[in-house]
Design an enzyme around this catalytic site. Structure first.
Site, PDB file in Angstrom:
ATOM      1  N   HIS A  79      35.652 -33.484  23.691  1.00  0.00           N
ATOM      2  CA  HIS A  79      35.206 -34.015  22.078  1.00  0.00           C
ATOM      3  C   HIS A  79      34.085 -35.104  22.705  1.00  0.00           C
ATOM      4  CE1 HIS A  79      39.354 -33.739  23.657  1.00  0.00           C
ATOM      5  NE2 HIS A  79      39.163 -34.254  23.935  1.00  0.00           N
ATOM      6  N   GLY A  91       0.745  -1.338   0.280  1.00  0.00           N
ATOM      7  CA  GLY A  91       0.009   0.264  -0.089  1.00  0.00           C
ATOM      8  C   GLY A  91       0.872   1.165   0.152  1.00  0.00           C
ATOM      9  N   ASN A 138      20.120 -39.647  29.789  1.00  0.00           N
ATOM     10  CA  ASN A 138      19.503 -39.789  30.286  1.00  0.00           C
ATOM     11  C   ASN A 138      18.055 -40.029  30.786  1.00  0.00           C
ATOM     12  OD1 ASN A 138      19.144 -38.249  27.183  1.00  0.00           O
ATOM     13  ND2 ASN A 138      18.626 -36.060  28.401  1.00  0.00           N
ATOM     14  N   SER A 194      36.991 -41.507  29.016  1.00  0.00           N
ATOM     15  CA  SER A 194      37.098 -41.919  27.231  1.00  0.00           C
ATOM     16  C   SER A 194      35.238 -42.523  27.448  1.00  0.00           C
ATOM     17  CB  SER A 194      38.487 -41.767  26.291  1.00  0.00           C
ATOM     18  OG  SER A 194      38.428 -40.709  26.963  1.00  0.00           O
ATOM     19  N   ARG A 240      34.187 -51.490  34.669  1.00  0.00           N
ATOM     20  CA  ARG A 240      34.595 -52.488  32.474  1.00  0.00           C
ATOM     21  C   ARG A 240      34.930 -53.599  33.877  1.00  0.00           C
ATOM     22  NH1 ARG A 240      38.687 -47.917  32.420  1.00  0.00           N
ATOM     23  NH2 ARG A 240      40.664 -49.145  33.376  1.00  0.00           N
TER      24      ARG A 240
HETATM   25  C1  UD1 Z   1      -1.657  -5.153   3.472  1.00  0.00           C
HETATM   26  C2  UD1 Z   1      -1.735  -3.104   3.959  1.00  0.00           C
HETATM   27  C3  UD1 Z   1      -1.112  -3.067   2.918  1.00  0.00           C
HETATM   28  C4  UD1 Z   1       0.599  -3.573   3.540  1.00  0.00           C
HETATM   29  C5  UD1 Z   1       1.102  -4.058   3.036  1.00  0.00           C
HETATM   30  C6  UD1 Z   1       2.031  -4.486   3.856  1.00  0.00           C
HETATM   31  C7  UD1 Z   1      -4.000  -3.447   3.452  1.00  0.00           C
HETATM   32  C8  UD1 Z   1      -5.212  -3.613   2.885  1.00  0.00           C
HETATM   33  N1  UD1 Z   1      -2.917  -3.648   3.387  1.00  0.00           N
HETATM   34  O1  UD1 Z   1      -1.419  -5.596   2.401  1.00  0.00           O
HETATM   35  O2  UD1 Z   1      -0.726  -2.033   2.629  1.00  0.00           O
HETATM   36  O3  UD1 Z   1       1.652  -2.340   2.501  1.00  0.00           O
HETATM   37  O4  UD1 Z   1      -0.051  -5.496   4.770  1.00  0.00           O
HETATM   38  O5  UD1 Z   1       2.519  -5.649   4.665  1.00  0.00           O
HETATM   39  O6  UD1 Z   1      -4.071  -3.658   5.332  1.00  0.00           O
HETATM   40  N2  UD1 Z   1      -4.746 -10.808   7.556  1.00  0.00           N
HETATM   41  C9  UD1 Z   1      -6.302 -11.486   8.498  1.00  0.00           C
HETATM   42  N3  UD1 Z   1      -7.513 -11.447   8.120  1.00  0.00           N
HETATM   43  C10 UD1 Z   1      -7.690 -11.004   6.734  1.00  0.00           C
HETATM   44  C11 UD1 Z   1      -6.465 -10.445   6.561  1.00  0.00           C
HETATM   45  C12 UD1 Z   1      -5.482 -10.323   6.474  1.00  0.00           C
HETATM   46  O7  UD1 Z   1      -5.530 -11.891   9.699  1.00  0.00           O
HETATM   47  O8  UD1 Z   1      -8.521 -11.227   6.527  1.00  0.00           O
HETATM   48  C13 UD1 Z   1      -3.819 -10.361   8.108  1.00  0.00           C
HETATM   49  C14 UD1 Z   1      -2.853 -11.651   7.266  1.00  0.00           C
HETATM   50  O9  UD1 Z   1      -2.595 -13.209   8.165  1.00  0.00           O
HETATM   51  C15 UD1 Z   1      -1.591 -11.009   7.592  1.00  0.00           C
HETATM   52  C16 UD1 Z   1      -1.441  -9.304   7.919  1.00  0.00           C
HETATM   53  O10 UD1 Z   1      -3.332  -9.471   8.099  1.00  0.00           O
HETATM   54  O11 UD1 Z   1      -0.522 -10.699   8.802  1.00  0.00           O
HETATM   55  C17 UD1 Z   1      -2.289  -9.253   6.368  1.00  0.00           C
HETATM   56  O12 UD1 Z   1      -2.268  -9.601   5.684  1.00  0.00           O
HETATM   57  P1  UD1 Z   1      -2.030  -9.803   4.125  1.00  0.00           P
HETATM   58  O13 UD1 Z   1      -2.984 -10.204   3.467  1.00  0.00           O
HETATM   59  O14 UD1 Z   1      -0.865 -10.440   3.618  1.00  0.00           O
HETATM   60  O15 UD1 Z   1      -2.159  -7.949   3.238  1.00  0.00           O
HETATM   61  P2  UD1 Z   1      -1.411  -7.055   2.258  1.00  0.00           P
HETATM   62  O16 UD1 Z   1      -2.284  -7.699   1.233  1.00  0.00           O
HETATM   63  O17 UD1 Z   1      -0.797  -7.606   2.193  1.00  0.00           O
END
Ligand code: UD1
Ligand code: CA
Length: 442
Positions: free
Chosen positions: A340, A150, A363, A384, A419
């Site tokens: 060793h 993003g 152990n 040893s 031994r």
């Molecule tokens: C997100 C950001 C993006 C940023 C990037 C950094 C948003 C919309 N975008 O994108 O701006 O640059 O992270 O890595 O937030 N997750 C959930 N539930 C969900 C979706 C995601 O728990 O429904 C968790 C995922 O497991 C992960 C994290 O949120 O750990 C980020 O999700 P991911 O889909 O990787 O985000 P990006 O699309 O990469």
């Protein structure tokens, strides 16, 4: 208001995603670096922002929820909430609303797959957030190649106007090199309402956490970005390659830190040392040594080459642990040598102990699955190829003959031998040869 012990802190850790690219049956966030799951490293980084404080973390789980939740029970300050369907990062955060409904203060949002994030960096971000009376602060990084992230769109006054996802960005926005790392600080009471109002009208039909910026601006709230110095810290693990890359970075950070503190690492390329290991000055680590788990090694020790620490090991000053020695759950005194080809597990060794080559501490009983302990007092000397069968206690200065199997306690200052006595058959070789010659003549 500045950041101090009165600052209220909580965290939400997003860990519901699948991690398809790991190609694994194990949930992504349970993959390990130095034997600690990724999500554990994130939880601990948050805990250590203020070690004297109990920071509540809400972990949003989804894929492999049961397993992740089971692992996290060891952290008393962690609560898990289930996100059944992964409808986006904003939706994920909304799963935590109930857990934090009465909370007032700063909420950190991070992902469960960023094991390199440092407490000191998170702390700096919180300080920045609080000192600038921000409502939403996003941690950003400058990337030469920002593809996939993003983008941070800044307003004229330098604050953040919005975050645009790669898939929703126009050409001008795609050229922006400042990206969202996915870590945030929120002034919770000021922005939590946002999560009930998020829409999913974007190219992925997801509820974006990043839309919080737009929302905040419409409500005349303050949105800032905190640019991280070292973007390596925000590396998220999506593949085995990235797991290896993060492991290498963590390892090099540790070796650099140890060398700065006066430890000699003869060949950093072939040595791995866990972040949870402490080593005193003037200790030398020889090549091909792997030190995993939590360990403490004193000053002026010699470790390696080819030594394997498996955790929960302490070694006193001036001790030597040599080649092809494996150690686990062992407390070793000072001026003690295990030079060793030995295995030392579930044992305490005093000071000035000498362990001969090829000594094994037996152990483990594979039928009862029980582990038992051995205790060797100061000055013990083991010949040893001995086997020390636990549970057993050897008093001060006990001497064990080479090749002995020790199954009973030994009083101090005694020699223990187990031994069979040596026998000698005079002229045996010559007799054999004569027999052979006779056969030949027949
Ligand atoms: C997100 C950001 C993006 C940023 C990037 C950094 C948003 C919309 N975008 O994108 O701006 O640059 O992270 O890595 O937030 N997750 C959930 N539930 C969900 C979706 C995601 O728990 O429904 C968790 C995922 O497991 C992960 C994290 O949120 O750990 C980020 O999700 P991911 O889909 O990787 O985000 P990006 O699309 O990469
Ligand atoms: Ca996504």
């Amino acid at each position: 208001m500045s950041f101090d012990s009165k600052t209220e802190l909580s965290a939400i850790i997003l860990a519901a995603g699948k991690g398809t690219r790991m190609k694994s049956k194990k949930p992504k966030v349970l993959h390990e670096i130095f034997s600690k799951p990724l999500v554990g490293r994130v939880v601990e980084a948050i805990d250590n922002i203020c070690p004297d404080k109990n920071i509540k973390s809400v972990v949003v789980v989804g894929h492999g929820a049961q397993e992740v939740e089971k692992y996290l029970t060891k952290y008393k300050n962690v609560t898990c909430v289930l996100q059944k369907e992964q409808l986006g990062t904003g939706h994920a955060v909304s799963m935590a609303l109930n857990e934090l409904k009465d909370f007032k203060g700063t909420v950190i949002i991070a992902c469960g797959d960023t094991p390199l994030l440092k407490s000191s960096t998170l702390r700096k971000m919180c300080e920045y957030h609080i000192e600038h009376s921000s409502d939403v602060t996003v941690m950003s990084a400058i990337f030469e190649n920002p593809f996939g992230y993003g983008r941070i769109v800044r307003a004229q006054d330098g604050s953040v106007e919005k975050i645009v996802e790669q898939k929703d960005a126009d050409e001008e926005q795609k050229a922006i090199k400042e990206v969202n790392t996915g870590v945030y600080c929120l002034k919770w009471e000021s922005v939590k309402d946002c999560f009930r109002e998020l829409k999913n009208n974007n190219s992925q039909s997801e509820y974006y956490l990043t839309d919080i910026i737009d929302w905040a601006r419409q409500k005349k709230k303050k949105a800032l970005s905190f640019v991280i110095d070292n973007p390596d810290e925000t590396l998220g693990i999506n593949s085995r390659k990235q797991l290896a890359q993060a492991t290498q970075i963590m390892k090099m950070q540790k070796l650099d830190e140890l060398m700065d503190e006066g430890v000699t690492i003869v060949d950093p390329l072939t040595v791995s040392i866990s972040p949870e290991t402490k080593i005193g000055a003037d200790t030398v680590i020889y090549p091909n040594t792997f030190i995993n788990g939590e360990n403490t090694i004193g000053e002026n020790c010699k470790i390696g080459p080819f030594t394997h620490f498996r955790g929960n090991v302490s070694v006193g000053d001036y001790s030597k642990i040599g080649n092809f020695v494996e150690l686990k759950n062992a407390s070793i005194g000072s001026h003690t040598n295990v030079s060793h080809l030995s295995y030392v597990g579930d044992a305490t060794l005093g000071s000035n102990v000498n362990i001969g080559a090829g000594t094994i501490f037996a152990n483990y009983n594979s039928i009862t699955k029980e582990k038992k302990k051995s205790h060797l007092k100061d000055g013990v000397s083991i010949g040893s190829n001995a086997v020390i069968v636990a549970p057993v206690e050897l008093g001060e200065n006990v001497f064990v003959g080479a090749g002995s199997v020790i199954t009973k306690n030994v009083e101090k200052n005694s020699l223990a031998l187990s031994r069979s006595a040596q026998k000698e058959y005079p002229n045996w070789v010559e007799k054999q040869k004569n027999l052979l010659n006779k056969k030949g003549e027949e």
